[in-house]
Design a protein around this motif. Structure first.
Motif, short mmCIF file in Angstrom:
data_model
loop_
_atom_site.label_atom_id
_atom_site.label_comp_id
_atom_site.label_asym_id
_atom_site.label_seq_id
_atom_site.Cartn_x
_atom_site.Cartn_y
_atom_site.Cartn_z
N GLY A 113 0.80 -1.22 0.00
CA GLY A 113 0.00 0.00 0.00
C GLY A 113 0.84 1.26 0.00
O GLY A 113 0.33 2.36 0.27
N TYR A 114 2.13 1.13 -0.33
CA TYR A 114 3.04 2.27 -0.40
C TYR A 114 3.54 2.44 -1.83
O TYR A 114 3.61 1.48 -2.60
N ASP A 115 3.90 3.68 -2.16
CA ASP A 115 4.47 4.00 -3.47
C ASP A 115 5.79 4.76 -3.29
O ASP A 115 6.06 5.30 -2.20
N VAL A 152 -4.79 5.49 -2.36
CA VAL A 152 -5.69 4.35 -2.52
C VAL A 152 -4.83 3.10 -2.71
O VAL A 152 -3.93 3.09 -3.56
N HIS A 153 -5.09 2.07 -1.94
CA HIS A 153 -4.34 0.83 -2.03
C HIS A 153 -5.09 -0.15 -2.93
O HIS A 153 -6.15 -0.66 -2.58
N LYS A 154 -4.53 -0.42 -4.10
CA LYS A 154 -5.13 -1.37 -5.04
C LYS A 154 -4.46 -2.72 -4.85
O LYS A 154 -3.39 -2.99 -5.37
N CYS A 164 1.34 -5.46 7.35
CA CYS A 164 2.50 -4.73 6.85
C CYS A 164 2.94 -3.77 7.94
O CYS A 164 2.12 -3.06 8.52
N ARG A 165 4.24 -3.77 8.24
CA ARG A 165 4.72 -2.86 9.28
C ARG A 165 6.11 -2.37 8.94
O ARG A 165 6.86 -3.01 8.20
N ALA A 166 6.45 -1.22 9.51
CA ALA A 166 7.77 -0.62 9.32
C ALA A 166 8.65 -0.97 10.51
O ALA A 166 8.21 -0.91 11.66
N VAL A 167 9.90 -1.36 10.22
CA VAL A 167 10.84 -1.71 11.29
C VAL A 167 12.14 -0.95 11.07
O VAL A 167 12.53 -0.65 9.94
N SER A 168 12.82 -0.66 12.16
CA SER A 168 14.12 -0.02 12.07
C SER A 168 15.17 -1.05 11.65
O SER A 168 14.93 -2.26 11.69
N THR A 169 16.35 -0.58 11.27
CA THR A 169 17.43 -1.49 10.92
C THR A 169 17.80 -2.37 12.11
O THR A 169 18.10 -3.56 11.95
N GLU A 170 17.75 -1.80 13.31
CA GLU A 170 18.05 -2.57 14.51
C GLU A 170 17.03 -3.69 14.72
O GLU A 170 17.39 -4.83 15.05
#
Length: 204
Positions: A113-115, A152-154, A164-170
């Protein structure tokens, strides 16, 4: 299914015969007799041919990476990975790098859902073979940064992505160390990112 230009007879490699055992829209199983540079007698080998794929490392403006949790039927569990997908090419000819990049951006959108943000960049990181003793499948790596949430997420029908989640490098490094990430595509692209100096894995 046509073999990629990355898999060719050369420098003493010669395909003596090839028999198709099974095929569908995603893969093909063939039994071949192949002469190698080190042997005069041809070896019989069964290979799974698969379409090439893309693996994307999506980085946010804050330096985090997007991971997806997806159900995987062959292993009967859901695992964390970076977005990826096969390259569909009905024309049979080799795709140009920009065409492969377009596939990567489409998979990024569908699975997360990201561009790619305006003025962002797509950095090719080469390719790797996923399981060279079984299949000729290879994946093209891309670092895409920065990414932003799409208006809009197609989604693609049939996807089994749970989260879906964002994680740090650590956090990414910890997930690898603790075996939370055990997807070969993701482990391989993390190794490539580290080798190229885009991230640092391990304890600081």
């Amino acid at each position: 299914m046509q073999r990629s230009k990355l898999v060719r007879d050369h420098d003493g490699w010669k395909t003596v015969s090839s028999e198709k055992n099974f095929a569908n829209s995603h893969l093909e199983v063939v039994t071949e007799k192949v002469q190698t540079p080190s042997r005069r007698e041809a070896r019989t080998y069964t290979t799974v041919r698969r379409k090439p794929a893309v693996v994307i490392a999506p980085m946010t403006a804050g330096g985090q990476f997007l991971l997806i949790k997806e159900e995987r039927i062959p292993i009967r569990t859901a695992i964390w990975s970076m977005p990826a997908g096969q390259i569909d090419n009905d024309h049979g000819d080799e795709l140009a790098e920009k065409e492969i990049e377009a596939v990567a951006l489409r998979e990024l959108h569908e699975e997360t859902g990201y561009d790619l943000a305006p003025s962002g960049e797509v950095i090719p990181l080469g390719h790797f073979f996923t399981s060279a003793g079984l299949t000729d499948e290879h994946c093209y790596f891309f670092l895409v940064r920065p990414v932003q949430r799409a208006h809009v997420h197609k989604r693609e029908e049939g996807e089994a992505i749970l989260e879906c989640r964002a994680v740090s490098t650590e956090e990414l490094s910890q997930m690898i160390a603790q075996n939370e990430i055990r997807d070969s595509n993701t482990l391989a692209i993390c190794a490539r990112l580290a080798a190229r100096g885009f991230i640092s894995l391990g304890n600081s």
